[in-house]
Design a protein around this motif. Structure first.
Motif, PDB file in Angstrom:
ATOM      1  N   ILE A  28       0.846  -1.192   0.000  1.00 57.79           N
ATOM      2  CA  ILE A  28       0.000   0.000   0.000  1.00 57.79           C
ATOM      3  C   ILE A  28       0.878   1.237   0.000  1.00 57.79           C
ATOM      4  CG2 ILE A  28      -1.895   1.199   1.146  1.00 57.79           C
ATOM      5  CD1 ILE A  28      -2.525  -1.387   2.628  1.00 57.79           C
ATOM      6  N   ASP A  29       0.619   2.127  -0.912  1.00 53.89           N
ATOM      7  CA  ASP A  29       1.378   3.376  -0.954  1.00 53.89           C
ATOM      8  C   ASP A  29       1.025   4.244   0.247  1.00 53.89           C
ATOM      9  OD1 ASP A  29       1.768   6.376  -1.970  1.00 53.89           O
ATOM     10  OD2 ASP A  29       3.055   5.060  -3.172  1.00 53.89           O
ATOM     11  N   ILE A  73       4.062  -1.359   3.504  1.00 51.78           N
ATOM     12  CA  ILE A  73       3.836   0.040   3.187  1.00 51.78           C
ATOM     13  C   ILE A  73       4.980   0.543   2.316  1.00 51.78           C
ATOM     14  CG2 ILE A  73       3.479   2.358   4.104  1.00 51.78           C
ATOM     15  CD1 ILE A  73       1.288   0.317   4.795  1.00 51.78           C
ATOM     16  N   MET A  74       4.624   1.214   1.222  1.00 52.53           N
ATOM     17  CA  MET A  74       5.609   1.851   0.355  1.00 52.53           C
ATOM     18  C   MET A  74       5.668   3.336   0.698  1.00 52.53           C
ATOM     19  SD  MET A  74       7.826   1.502  -2.100  1.00 52.53           S
ATOM     20  CE  MET A  74       7.397  -0.001  -3.028  1.00 52.53           C
ATOM     21  N   LEU A  75       6.770   3.776   1.305  1.00 50.82           N
ATOM     22  CA  LEU A  75       6.908   5.166   1.694  1.00 50.82           C
ATOM     23  C   LEU A  75       7.173   6.056   0.481  1.00 50.82           C
ATOM     24  CD1 LEU A  75       9.132   4.837   4.885  1.00 50.82           C
ATOM     25  CD2 LEU A  75       6.635   4.953   4.743  1.00 50.82           C
ATOM     26  N   ARG A  76       6.725   7.310   0.560  1.00 51.04           N
ATOM     27  CA  ARG A  76       7.030   8.257  -0.502  1.00 51.04           C
ATOM     28  C   ARG A  76       8.535   8.458  -0.608  1.00 51.04           C
ATOM     29  NH1 ARG A  76       2.322  11.090   1.411  1.00 51.04           N
ATOM     30  NH2 ARG A  76       3.606  12.403   2.763  1.00 51.04           N
ATOM     31  N   GLY A 130      11.058   6.928  -3.188  1.00 51.45           N
ATOM     32  CA  GLY A 130      11.375   7.494  -4.493  1.00 51.45           C
ATOM     33  C   GLY A 130      10.614   6.839  -5.630  1.00 51.45           C
ATOM     34  N   PRO A 131      11.003   7.143  -6.875  1.00 45.85           N
ATOM     35  CA  PRO A 131      10.325   6.585  -8.049  1.00 45.85           C
ATOM     36  C   PRO A 131      10.448   5.058  -8.091  1.00 45.85           C
ATOM     37  CG  PRO A 131      11.739   8.428  -8.650  1.00 45.85           C
ATOM     38  CD  PRO A 131      12.092   8.067  -7.237  1.00 45.85           C
ATOM     39  N   HIS A 132       9.406   4.429  -8.558  1.00 44.76           N
ATOM     40  CA  HIS A 132       9.454   2.986  -8.762  1.00 44.76           C
ATOM     41  C   HIS A 132       8.460   2.599  -9.845  1.00 44.76           C
ATOM     42  CE1 HIS A 132       5.662   2.456  -6.603  1.00 44.76           C
ATOM     43  NE2 HIS A 132       6.157   3.139  -5.597  1.00 44.76           N
ATOM     44  N   GLY A 133       8.452   1.340 -10.201  1.00 45.33           N
ATOM     45  CA  GLY A 133       7.704   0.890 -11.371  1.00 45.33           C
ATOM     46  C   GLY A 133       6.207   0.875 -11.247  1.00 45.33           C
ATOM     47  N   PHE A 179       6.706  -6.849  -8.859  1.00 41.86           N
ATOM     48  CA  PHE A 179       6.163  -6.940  -7.509  1.00 41.86           C
ATOM     49  C   PHE A 179       7.244  -7.352  -6.513  1.00 41.86           C
ATOM     50  CE2 PHE A 179       4.070  -8.791  -3.875  1.00 41.86           C
ATOM     51  CZ  PHE A 179       3.073  -7.866  -3.606  1.00 41.86           C
ATOM     52  N   ASP A 180       8.087  -8.295  -6.895  1.00 40.17           N
ATOM     53  CA  ASP A 180       9.167  -8.730  -6.006  1.00 40.17           C
ATOM     54  C   ASP A 180      10.108  -7.569  -5.686  1.00 40.17           C
ATOM     55  OD1 ASP A 180       8.132 -11.272  -5.931  1.00 40.17           O
ATOM     56  OD2 ASP A 180       9.505 -12.086  -7.439  1.00 40.17           O
ATOM     57  N   SER A 181      10.390  -6.735  -6.693  1.00 35.95           N
ATOM     58  CA  SER A 181      11.275  -5.592  -6.459  1.00 35.95           C
ATOM     59  C   SER A 181      10.603  -4.556  -5.561  1.00 35.95           C
ATOM     60  CB  SER A 181      11.685  -4.956  -7.794  1.00 35.95           C
ATOM     61  OG  SER A 181      10.585  -4.327  -8.425  1.00 35.95           O
ATOM     62  N   LEU A 182       9.290  -4.386  -5.720  1.00 34.04           N
ATOM     63  CA  LEU A 182       8.563  -3.456  -4.870  1.00 34.04           C
ATOM     64  C   LEU A 182       8.522  -3.943  -3.433  1.00 34.04           C
ATOM     65  CD1 LEU A 182       5.577  -2.654  -7.250  1.00 34.04           C
ATOM     66  CD2 LEU A 182       7.515  -1.166  -6.725  1.00 34.04           C
ATOM     67  N   ALA A 183       8.351  -5.241  -3.254  1.00 29.45           N
ATOM     68  CA  ALA A 183       8.324  -5.813  -1.902  1.00 29.45           C
ATOM     69  C   ALA A 183       9.658  -5.609  -1.199  1.00 29.45           C
ATOM     70  CB  ALA A 183       7.973  -7.299  -1.973  1.00 29.45           C
ATOM     71  N   ALA A 184      10.753  -5.665  -1.976  1.00 31.83           N
ATOM     72  CA  ALA A 184      12.075  -5.445  -1.395  1.00 31.83           C
ATOM     73  C   ALA A 184      12.287  -3.977  -1.056  1.00 31.83           C
ATOM     74  CB  ALA A 184      13.153  -5.926  -2.370  1.00 31.83           C
ATOM     75  N   LEU A 185      11.618  -3.075  -1.774  1.00 30.58           N
ATOM     76  CA  LEU A 185      11.777  -1.637  -1.567  1.00 30.58           C
ATOM     77  C   LEU A 185      10.903  -1.124  -0.426  1.00 30.58           C
ATOM     78  CD1 LEU A 185      13.101   0.983  -2.698  1.00 30.58           C
ATOM     79  CD2 LEU A 185      11.131   1.161  -4.253  1.00 30.58           C
ATOM     80  N   ALA A 186       9.750  -1.749  -0.237  1.00 31.29           N
ATOM     81  CA  ALA A 186       8.800  -1.299   0.786  1.00 31.29           C
ATOM     82  C   ALA A 186       9.282  -1.687   2.184  1.00 31.29           C
ATOM     83  CB  ALA A 186       7.426  -1.907   0.517  1.00 31.29           C
ATOM     84  N   LEU A 187       8.626  -1.119   3.196  1.00 33.03           N
ATOM     85  CA  LEU A 187       8.899  -1.522   4.565  1.00 33.03           C
ATOM     86  C   LEU A 187       8.579  -3.002   4.748  1.00 33.03           C
ATOM     87  CD1 LEU A 187       7.374   1.457   6.627  1.00 33.03           C
ATOM     88  CD2 LEU A 187       9.798   1.000   6.192  1.00 33.03           C
ATOM     89  N   SER A 188       9.282  -3.650   5.629  1.00 37.21           N
ATOM     90  CA  SER A 188       8.991  -5.052   5.931  1.00 37.21           C
ATOM     91  C   SER A 188       7.601  -5.141   6.563  1.00 37.21           C
ATOM     92  CB  SER A 188      10.032  -5.607   6.902  1.00 37.21           C
ATOM     93  OG  SER A 188       9.866  -5.016   8.187  1.00 37.21           O
TER      94      SER A 188
END
Length: 211
Positions: free
Chosen positions: A99-100, A134-137, A140-143, A187-196
């Motif tokens: 979730i953004d 949670i994906m924090l602002r 930065g930019p992501h896919g 999605f895998d890359s986003l999961a690695a970028l987001a908070l655990s």
């Protein structure tokens, strides 16, 4: 974030169609930026600008529908709430959602609605078959900044994955293997970028304290 079983994409239950081409239809800070074992059923990862439908409360749904310019069924709220039962029935679907941050901090007419919504997400995140990140602002930019998506996987039906993409003109279901593989890698890359998942829960708890 969910074949002979019916997927919950856009969370309108329907039988999975025979394969076709595209069909219409880092953890930097935990504080928000100011302003029985479940059966292996479809895994539903998703990232969205709004809180995903499977996690929405009734008041949140009413608020979103009231401000939406897209036509919707008069019983849309009841339909969404009914579909959510797939995450809490005796054989719940595995659900992994990103979730953004914006979706959780956007002002609503009644702040109580969002606070109750945040508590509901925490309750759902405590279930063993649900993963919330949670994906924090500040990430930065992501896919997936421009468009959310949902990937439906059917463990007992290999090769029948489905990519669901909502857009301004409606929705599209895509069964092309290459595009699905691309979405899975994204999605895998986003999961690695987001908070655990654990840090995401703490972030929401802090948001409840500060909001």
């Amino acid at each position: 974030m969910a074949g002979g079983r019916r997927p919950t994409a856009r969370h309108q239950p329907r039988h999975l169609p025979a394969p076709t081409s595209t069909r219409r239809r880092r953890r930097n800070s935990l504080r928000p930026t100011p302003h029985p074992h479940p059966r292996r059923l479809p895994r539903l990862p998703r990232i969205l600008g709004l809180i995903p439908e499977p996690l929405q409360t009734g008041p949140y749904i009413r608020t979103v529908l009231a401000t939406s310019r897209r036509p919707h069924h008069p019983n849309e709220q009841a339909v969404r709430l009914h579909r959510q039962r797939r995450l809490t029935d005796v054989n719940p679907r595995r659900y992994h959602v990103i979730i953004d941050e914006t979706a959780l901090t956007i002002p609503l007419p009644d702040n109580t609605i969002m606070r109750d919504q945040l508590r509901h997400i925490l309750t759902m995140a405590a279930l063993p078959h649900i993963t919330v990140q949670i994906m924090l602002r500040s990430a930065g930019p992501h896919g997936s900044r421009r468009c959310g998506f949902q990937l439906l996987s059917f463990p007992d039906m290999e090769g029948r994955d489905l990519l669901h993409v909502p857009h301004i003109a409606g929705e599209s279901d895509i069964d092309d293997p290459d595009r699905i593989a691309t979405a899975r890698r994204l999605f895998d890359s986003l999961a690695a970028l987001a908070l655990s998942p654990r840090d995401s829960v703490r972030w929401i708890e802090n948001l409840l304290i500060t909001s």
